[in-house]
Design a protein around this motif. Structure first.
Motif, PDB file in Angstrom:
ATOM      1  N   PRO A   1      -0.834 -14.552  -9.565  1.00 11.21           N
ATOM      2  CA  PRO A   1      -1.134 -15.936  -8.562  1.00 11.21           C
ATOM      3  C   PRO A   1      -0.222 -15.359  -7.425  1.00 11.21           C
ATOM      4  O   PRO A   1       0.971 -15.113  -7.345  1.00 11.21           O
ATOM      5  CB  PRO A   1      -0.750 -16.874  -9.187  1.00 11.21           C
ATOM      6  N   LEU A   2      -1.015 -15.760  -6.190  1.00 11.75           N
ATOM      7  CA  LEU A   2      -0.358 -15.614  -4.922  1.00 11.75           C
ATOM      8  C   LEU A   2       0.340 -16.743  -4.568  1.00 11.75           C
ATOM      9  O   LEU A   2       1.223 -16.914  -3.798  1.00 11.75           O
ATOM     10  CB  LEU A   2      -1.304 -15.187  -3.871  1.00 11.75           C
TER      11      LEU A   2
ATOM     12  N   ASP B   1      -7.115  -0.001  -8.011  1.00 12.48           N
ATOM     13  CA  ASP B   1      -7.963  -0.996  -7.087  1.00 12.48           C
ATOM     14  C   ASP B   1      -7.059  -2.368  -7.022  1.00 12.48           C
ATOM     15  O   ASP B   1      -6.966  -2.919  -7.988  1.00 12.48           O
ATOM     16  CB  ASP B   1      -9.358  -1.360  -7.602  1.00 12.48           C
ATOM     17  N   VAL B   2      -6.615  -2.570  -5.934  1.00  8.01           N
ATOM     18  CA  VAL B   2      -6.009  -3.911  -5.473  1.00  8.01           C
ATOM     19  C   VAL B   2      -6.515  -4.496  -4.483  1.00  8.01           C
ATOM     20  O   VAL B   2      -6.694  -4.110  -3.222  1.00  8.01           O
ATOM     21  CB  VAL B   2      -4.449  -3.685  -5.189  1.00  8.01           C
ATOM     22  N   ASP B   3      -6.698  -5.843  -4.866  1.00  4.18           N
ATOM     23  CA  ASP B   3      -7.324  -6.742  -3.539  1.00  4.18           C
ATOM     24  C   ASP B   3      -6.462  -8.488  -4.011  1.00  4.18           C
ATOM     25  O   ASP B   3      -5.843  -8.494  -4.903  1.00  4.18           O
ATOM     26  CB  ASP B   3      -8.801  -6.815  -3.611  1.00  4.18           C
ATOM     27  N   ALA B   4      -6.652  -8.955  -2.772  1.00  2.00           N
ATOM     28  CA  ALA B   4      -6.199 -10.522  -2.711  1.00  2.00           C
ATOM     29  C   ALA B   4      -7.320 -11.132  -2.555  1.00  2.00           C
ATOM     30  O   ALA B   4      -7.855 -10.979  -1.079  1.00  2.00           O
ATOM     31  CB  ALA B   4      -4.905 -10.383  -1.847  1.00  2.00           C
ATOM     32  N   ARG B   5      -7.563 -12.259  -3.513  1.00  2.00           N
ATOM     33  CA  ARG B   5      -8.565 -13.053  -3.170  1.00  2.00           C
ATOM     34  C   ARG B   5      -8.511 -14.451  -3.933  1.00  2.00           C
ATOM     35  O   ARG B   5      -8.059 -14.044  -4.925  1.00  2.00           O
ATOM     36  CB  ARG B   5     -10.185 -12.471  -3.319  1.00  2.00           C
ATOM     37  N   ASP B   6      -9.096 -15.471  -3.218  1.00  3.26           N
ATOM     38  CA  ASP B   6      -8.821 -16.721  -4.197  1.00  3.26           C
ATOM     39  C   ASP B   6      -7.570 -17.181  -4.622  1.00  3.26           C
ATOM     40  O   ASP B   6      -7.736 -17.406  -6.088  1.00  3.26           O
ATOM     41  CB  ASP B   6      -9.994 -16.611  -5.239  1.00  3.26           C
TER      42      ASP B   6
ATOM     43  N   ALA C   1      -1.946  -9.441   3.278  1.00  7.21           N
ATOM     44  CA  ALA C   1      -0.404 -10.218   3.539  1.00  7.21           C
ATOM     45  C   ALA C   1       0.122  -9.859   2.370  1.00  7.21           C
ATOM     46  O   ALA C   1      -0.405  -9.796   1.322  1.00  7.21           O
ATOM     47  CB  ALA C   1      -0.666 -11.754   3.731  1.00  7.21           C
ATOM     48  N   ARG C   2       1.349  -9.716   2.789  1.00  8.01           N
ATOM     49  CA  ARG C   2       2.352  -8.990   1.633  1.00  8.01           C
ATOM     50  C   ARG C   2       2.438 -10.228   0.639  1.00  8.01           C
ATOM     51  O   ARG C   2       2.996 -11.231   1.174  1.00  8.01           O
ATOM     52  CB  ARG C   2       3.569  -8.474   2.170  1.00  8.01           C
ATOM     53  N   PRO C   3       2.325  -9.959  -0.523  1.00  9.55           N
ATOM     54  CA  PRO C   3       2.685 -10.953  -1.776  1.00  9.55           C
ATOM     55  C   PRO C   3       4.443 -11.386  -1.779  1.00  9.55           C
ATOM     56  O   PRO C   3       5.130 -10.408  -1.229  1.00  9.55           O
ATOM     57  CB  PRO C   3       2.177 -10.217  -3.006  1.00  9.55           C
TER      58      PRO C   3
ATOM     59  N   HIS D   1       0.903  -1.208   0.031  1.00 10.33           N
ATOM     60  CA  HIS D   1       0.032   0.144   0.038  1.00 10.33           C
ATOM     61  C   HIS D   1       0.913   1.272   0.055  1.00 10.33           C
ATOM     62  O   HIS D   1       0.680   2.267  -0.670  1.00 10.33           O
ATOM     63  CB  HIS D   1      -1.095  -0.052   1.264  1.00 10.33           C
ATOM     64  N   ALA D   2       1.812   1.188   0.825  1.00 12.47           N
ATOM     65  CA  ALA D   2       2.909   2.488   1.092  1.00 12.47           C
ATOM     66  C   ALA D   2       3.399   2.769  -0.448  1.00 12.47           C
ATOM     67  O   ALA D   2       3.412   4.074  -1.037  1.00 12.47           O
ATOM     68  CB  ALA D   2       3.833   2.315   1.901  1.00 12.47           C
ATOM     69  N   ALA D   3       3.789   1.729  -1.249  1.00 13.23           N
ATOM     70  CA  ALA D   3       4.504   1.952  -2.524  1.00 13.23           C
ATOM     71  C   ALA D   3       3.304   2.618  -3.392  1.00 13.23           C
ATOM     72  O   ALA D   3       3.881   3.454  -4.321  1.00 13.23           O
ATOM     73  CB  ALA D   3       5.210   0.853  -2.893  1.00 13.23           C
ATOM     74  N   LEU D   4       2.563   2.018  -3.497  1.00 12.24           N
ATOM     75  CA  LEU D   4       1.180   2.453  -4.501  1.00 12.24           C
ATOM     76  C   LEU D   4       0.720   3.801  -4.058  1.00 12.24           C
ATOM     77  O   LEU D   4       0.421   4.702  -5.112  1.00 12.24           O
ATOM     78  CB  LEU D   4       0.192   1.462  -4.661  1.00 12.24           C
TER      79      LEU D   4
END
Length: 116
Positions: free
Chosen positions: A115-116, A56-61, A23-25, A1-4
């Protein structure tokens, strides 16, 4: 988030930033997402005629999803120049995808899934 947040603050266009990444990727995914965001913001400022951009950035699935939307004139096409084609090649190094929806008249929405 900080970098973006830093990228958004330095953008030539006003940027609304929305993040939901608990969580950080991995460093590779984080680096690709950062680079894609930087390039997409630069493209919007240079080519779109936009007045604003949303990131917009999210992490899911099991995926990190980056969506960059501008309110410009549209008409962006993967393969028409080196910018989006280069990003597509970069995201494919980790089996990611890049899609671009950019009808004439806009808006342009570029979605990167990593992919995470």
């Amino acid at each position: 988030h900080a970098a973006l947040t830093t990228l958004a603050a330095d953008s030539a266009l006003p940027v609304t930033l929305i993040t939901d990444v608990p969580a950080r990727p991995t460093p590779a995914v984080e680096s690709i997402a950062y680079f894609c965001t930087a390039e997409l913001l630069a493209n919007a400022a240079k080519h779109s005629g936009a007045s604003a951009v949303t990131v917009d950035v999210d992490a899911r699935d099991g995926l990190l999803r980056l969506r960059v939307t501008d309110d410009g004139r549209g008409g962006a096409v993967v393969g028409a120049g080196s910018g989006l084609t280069g990003l597509l090649a970069r995201v494919r190094t980790v089996d990611g995808t890049l899609t671009c929806d950019s009808p004439p008249g806009g808006p342009t929405v570029v979605t990167v899934e990593l992919p995470l």
